[in-house]
Design an enzyme around this catalytic site. Structure first.
Site, short mmCIF file in Angstrom:
data_model
loop_
_atom_site.label_atom_id
_atom_site.label_comp_id
_atom_site.label_asym_id
_atom_site.label_seq_id
_atom_site.Cartn_x
_atom_site.Cartn_y
_atom_site.Cartn_z
N GLY A 14 3.16 -0.70 8.34
CA GLY A 14 4.15 -0.45 8.01
C GLY A 14 4.64 -0.76 6.72
N HIS A 15 4.96 0.92 6.31
CA HIS A 15 4.56 0.85 5.05
C HIS A 15 5.95 1.22 3.66
CE1 HIS A 15 -0.42 1.40 4.87
NE2 HIS A 15 0.58 0.19 5.65
N LYS A 53 1.11 -1.16 0.15
CA LYS A 53 -0.05 -0.52 -0.21
C LYS A 53 0.83 1.19 -0.33
CE LYS A 53 -1.61 -1.46 3.88
NZ LYS A 53 -1.42 -2.84 4.01
N GLN A 57 -3.26 -1.71 6.87
CA GLN A 57 -3.47 -2.99 7.64
C GLN A 57 -4.53 -3.34 6.49
OE1 GLN A 57 -4.64 -0.77 10.83
NE2 GLN A 57 -2.49 -0.82 10.76
P1 GDP Z 1 2.15 -1.97 2.73
O1 GDP Z 1 1.67 -2.40 4.40
O2 GDP Z 1 0.84 -3.13 1.96
O3 GDP Z 1 2.63 -0.68 2.02
O4 GDP Z 1 3.30 -3.39 3.00
P2 GDP Z 1 5.06 -3.79 3.09
O5 GDP Z 1 5.45 -1.70 3.10
O6 GDP Z 1 4.69 -4.30 4.96
O7 GDP Z 1 5.41 -4.38 2.40
C1 GDP Z 1 5.62 -5.08 1.04
C2 GDP Z 1 6.76 -4.98 0.78
O8 GDP Z 1 6.84 -5.80 -1.01
C3 GDP Z 1 7.99 -3.40 1.26
O9 GDP Z 1 9.19 -3.87 1.21
C4 GDP Z 1 8.23 -2.96 -0.43
O10 GDP Z 1 9.20 -2.83 -0.91
C5 GDP Z 1 8.05 -4.24 -1.23
N1 GDP Z 1 6.98 -4.22 -2.53
C6 GDP Z 1 6.51 -3.68 -3.19
N2 GDP Z 1 5.46 -3.69 -4.11
C7 GDP Z 1 6.96 -4.48 -4.69
C8 GDP Z 1 6.47 -5.63 -6.14
O11 GDP Z 1 5.94 -5.24 -6.87
N3 GDP Z 1 7.78 -6.70 -6.23
C9 GDP Z 1 8.74 -6.35 -4.97
N4 GDP Z 1 9.50 -6.99 -5.45
N5 GDP Z 1 8.94 -6.06 -3.99
C10 GDP Z 1 8.23 -4.27 -4.41
P1 IMO Z 2 -0.04 -2.90 7.50
O1 IMO Z 2 -0.14 -1.27 7.32
C1 IMO Z 2 0.82 -6.61 8.28
C2 IMO Z 2 -1.27 -8.03 12.78
C3 IMO Z 2 -0.67 -8.64 13.49
C4 IMO Z 2 -1.77 -8.87 13.95
C5 IMO Z 2 -3.11 -8.68 13.86
C6 IMO Z 2 -4.03 -7.06 15.35
O2 IMO Z 2 1.41 -2.40 7.05
O3 IMO Z 2 -0.24 -3.74 5.88
P2 IMO Z 2 -2.57 -5.30 16.19
O4 IMO Z 2 -1.65 -4.59 16.68
O5 IMO Z 2 -3.46 -4.36 14.66
O6 IMO Z 2 -4.00 -4.85 17.24
O7 IMO Z 2 -2.43 -6.66 15.75
O8 IMO Z 2 -3.19 -7.13 12.98
N1 IMO Z 2 -0.82 -6.05 11.70
C7 IMO Z 2 -0.95 -6.30 10.36
N2 IMO Z 2 -0.28 -7.53 9.56
N3 IMO Z 2 0.23 -5.68 8.93
C8 IMO Z 2 0.16 -4.94 8.81
O9 IMO Z 2 -0.14 -3.83 8.90
C9 IMO Z 2 -1.16 -4.81 9.98
N4 IMO Z 2 -1.23 -4.61 11.31
C10 IMO Z 2 -1.58 -5.18 12.09
O10 IMO Z 2 0.60 -8.66 13.00
O11 IMO Z 2 -2.01 -10.59 13.75
MG MG Z 3 3.64 -3.34 5.96
#
Ligand code: GDP
Ligand code: IMO
Ligand code: MG
Length: 429
Positions: free
Chosen positions: A40-41, A16, A223
């Protein structure tokens, strides 16, 4: 006027942050409508990696004003730590605004998060331990503390005392913990008041006025759908509504103003924390996805559970969110693997379910029914148009589109800002 919602279609971490980052350059506001520092984005700009927790990824956009919306829960200590860390790296967080109606996470919420998890024992949710659930519980119980309360010390004191009256009984008598001194909590909040005050806005008014003036707003959900407290795998969920309806509530923008809702979905599936996950892999393929996809949680450093693409979930997410478009991320991770299984339905105790089963018991018993597609061997990380993708990658995406109930408009072929295939631009027109 453009109002775009970006939400996760699976269990989070779909990308995201990256999707927001790409669109964020061309919008006026990026609002976080739900969640707190449990997110964690990740955004990768010019080889630099940023991991946003409480802040929307839009904070890295040159033009957008980032807003923490009314639907969020804000840990002030974490907020200012994150701002300072970003600014130390040269980013500019000075435009950040916080809704006066956002709820504040108190230190006691984090204590309660941890003790309740311990008391759940085997049934623990595996929360991030950030106090998210207890803060939302107080909001709904009408004993929460809002950002605006730091502006009025006497109201703040009354509210903290009211919340702790009941909680101290619980902490001492049930959980065998020390009582919390209300005055310490009041002073904790007040220590941030001066820095917070200029950031507070009536976000619902500001955002709707912006839309009235023809400006654009992007809502960046935290989430994901399967973690939604109403629509997810309850009770293994978070405590907010990370779906499109929740994004409207959490930003104060009415559903009739939404122009697109973009579901972010990985080309496979991951999950952090406990709860059912039908396509989870326990073999070397799970390890392959974990390693090749770099599937380690940004927030807690936990290894993500991995599995194949689940189109039952994608269809369900398309339905409950009313997606107009999908952004399929991490297609590059599947390069060269021979055959790619796609879950098309579930077998629940001998009965085929094409749609999400009604009961949690059935979801726990769901065994994926797979079909397979051939994978491509070519490196796709440099592709920028659908036509540049190898035929087998196009076929895989076409099949995902058929199965997922929504058109695919973006495809991620790498973590970088530019590593995206754009099929339909949701900001065009
Ligand atoms: P979010 O929480 O939905 O914002 O996603 P996260 O940042 O937690 O996890 C997504 C991971 O995938 C991050 O390490 C991004 O840098 C990586 N990512 C996103 N899009 C792509 C993609 O198209 N290819 C690859 N290899 N990595 C990606
Ligand atoms: P993003 O935005 C993945 C999960 C936790 C746990 C459950 C409840 O990066 O996609 P909480 O602390 O919210 O009460 O935990 O939700 N969880 C996530 N898993 N990505 C997240 O955020 C999350 N935020 C919460 O691991 O299972
Ligand atoms: Mg994340």
């Amino acid at each position: 006027m453009t109002a775009i919602i970006v939400v996760g279609a699976q269990w989070g971490d779909e990308g995201k942050g990256k999707a927001t980052d790409i669109l964020g350059e061309r919008v006026d506001y990026v609002v976080k409508p739900n969640g707190g520092n449990n997110a964690g984005h990740t955004v990768v700009v010019g080889g630099e990696k940023y991991e946003l927790k409480l802040l929307p990824a839009g904070v890295l956009s040159e033009n957008a004003t980032p807003v923490i919306g009314n639907g969020c829960v804000v840990n002030l200590e974490a907020l200012f730590e994150e701002i300072d860390a970003l600014e130390a790296r040269g980013a500019n967080a000075s435009r950040l605004k916080v809704s006066a109606n956002a709820q504040l996470v108190a230190p006691y919420h984090q204590v309660i998060d941890r003790v309740t998890e311990r008391f759940l024992g085997k049934r623990a949710i595996g929360t991030t331990g950030r106090g998210i659930g207890p803060t939302y519980a107080d909001k709904v119980s009408r004993i929460g503390i809002r950002a605006q309360d730091v502006l009025d010390e006497s109201i703040l004191r009354q509210k903290v005392e009211a919340a702790l009256n009941q909680k101290n009984q619980m902490l001492v008598k049930m959980y065998n913990r020390k009582a919390v001194d209300p005055e310490e909590v009041v002073q904790y909040f007040l220590s941030y008041a001066e820095r917070l005050e200029p950031m507070l806005i009536d976000s619902e008014l500001v955002l709707n006025r912006a839309l009235d003036e023809g400006k654009s707003v992007l809502m960046e959900g935290g989430q994901a759908t399967m973690l939604d407290v109403d629509h997810g795998t309850y009770p293994f969920v978070t405590s907010s509504n990370p779906t499109t309806g929740g994004a409207c509530v959490g930003s104060g923008i009415g559903p009739t103003r939404i122009t697109s809702s973009l579901g972010i979905v990985k080309a496979y599936t991951t999950r952090v924390g406990a709860g059912p996950f039908p396509t989870e892999l326990f073999d070397s393929w799970g390890e392959f996805l974990q390693k090749t996809g770099g599937e380690v949680g940004v927030n807690t450093g936990r290894t993500r559970r991995c599995g194949w693409y689940d189109s039952v979930i994608a269809r369900y997410a398309s339905r409950v969110n009313g997606f107009t478009d999908l952004f399929v991320t991490k297609l590059d991770v599947l390069t060269g693997i021979g055959e790619i299984p796609i879950c098309v339905a579930y077998d629940v105790d001998g009965v085929r379910h094409d749609e999400m089963p009604m009961t949690q018991t059935d979801v726990h018993h769901a065994v994926p029914v797979y079909e397979t597609m051939p994978a491509w061997d070519e490196d796709i990380t440099g592709c920028r148009t659908f036509d540049e993708l190898p035929q087998k990658a196009q076929d895989y995406l076409n099949r995902l589109e058929e199965l997922s109930g929504c058109r695919i408009s973006y495809v991620g072929v790498g973590p970088g800002r530019d590593q995206t295939v754009v099929i339909n631009d949701v900001l065009a027109g």
